[in-house]
Design a protein around this motif. Sequence first.
Motif, short mmCIF file in Angstrom:
data_model
loop_
_atom_site.label_atom_id
_atom_site.label_comp_id
_atom_site.label_asym_id
_atom_site.label_seq_id
_atom_site.Cartn_x
_atom_site.Cartn_y
_atom_site.Cartn_z
N LYS A 69 13.32 -13.96 9.54
CA LYS A 69 12.73 -13.64 8.22
C LYS A 69 11.21 -13.71 8.24
O LYS A 69 10.55 -12.99 7.52
CB LYS A 69 13.27 -14.57 7.14
CG LYS A 69 14.78 -14.52 6.98
CD LYS A 69 15.26 -13.17 6.53
CE LYS A 69 16.76 -13.17 6.34
NZ LYS A 69 17.32 -11.86 6.11
N ASP A 70 10.67 -14.65 9.02
CA ASP A 70 9.22 -14.77 9.27
C ASP A 70 8.36 -14.70 7.99
O ASP A 70 7.41 -13.95 7.92
CB ASP A 70 8.78 -13.70 10.27
CG ASP A 70 7.43 -14.02 10.89
OD1 ASP A 70 7.10 -15.22 10.99
OD2 ASP A 70 6.71 -13.07 11.27
N PHE A 71 8.70 -15.52 6.99
CA PHE A 71 7.96 -15.49 5.72
C PHE A 71 6.88 -16.56 5.63
O PHE A 71 6.16 -16.63 4.65
CB PHE A 71 8.91 -15.59 4.52
CG PHE A 71 9.80 -16.81 4.51
CD1 PHE A 71 9.35 -18.02 4.00
CD2 PHE A 71 11.09 -16.74 5.02
CE1 PHE A 71 10.16 -19.13 4.00
CE2 PHE A 71 11.92 -17.85 5.01
CZ PHE A 71 11.45 -19.05 4.51
N ILE A 72 6.76 -17.42 6.65
CA ILE A 72 5.71 -18.45 6.65
C ILE A 72 4.68 -18.07 7.72
O ILE A 72 4.96 -18.16 8.92
CB ILE A 72 6.29 -19.85 6.94
CG1 ILE A 72 7.36 -20.21 5.91
CG2 ILE A 72 5.16 -20.89 6.94
CD1 ILE A 72 8.08 -21.53 6.17
N PRO A 73 3.49 -17.63 7.30
CA PRO A 73 2.50 -17.15 8.27
C PRO A 73 1.84 -18.28 9.08
O PRO A 73 1.37 -18.05 10.19
CB PRO A 73 1.47 -16.42 7.41
CG PRO A 73 1.62 -17.02 6.05
CD PRO A 73 3.05 -17.44 5.92
#
Length: 155
Positions: A69-73
């Motif tokens: 998902k990679d939603f936390i940069p």
Amino acid sequence: MSKKEEYEQKTEQLLEPIIQEYNFELVDVEYVKEGSNWYLRAFIDKEGGITVDDCEAVSRQLSDLLDEKDFIPDAYILEVSSPGLGRQLKKEKDFARSIDKEVEIKLYKAINKQKEYIGFLVDYDNEKFTIELEDESTIDIPRSNVALIRLAFDF
């Protein structure tokens, strides 16, 4: 909604199916900065207590989903663990489960010249916590004045 709250909420959504699969309970998720590092922490529990193997299984599945998902940069450290003995009570289910158990409450502002109370949680609602003190009297403590509430424990 802040970034912190958004990340915690999205992580909870990812965790729910994993937690249900194992019949665990999701106690809390927090995204915090300590020193120069960000931490994404998931606290899980089950009847009889959580094991290291339980934490590892949830951590592996959650890590894969977070990568996908990679939603936390930001760079962060993922931790999945037991909530521990002195965990803070935050959710309605925590309060319900803690009825008739001894709790420690720390206050923002003193009540009767005290900023800390230990007693048995006998009732709660949206406005207050009611605890029974050692002398069997009760006191109502406004939720807005509660800095921390957790299960009391003796060593």
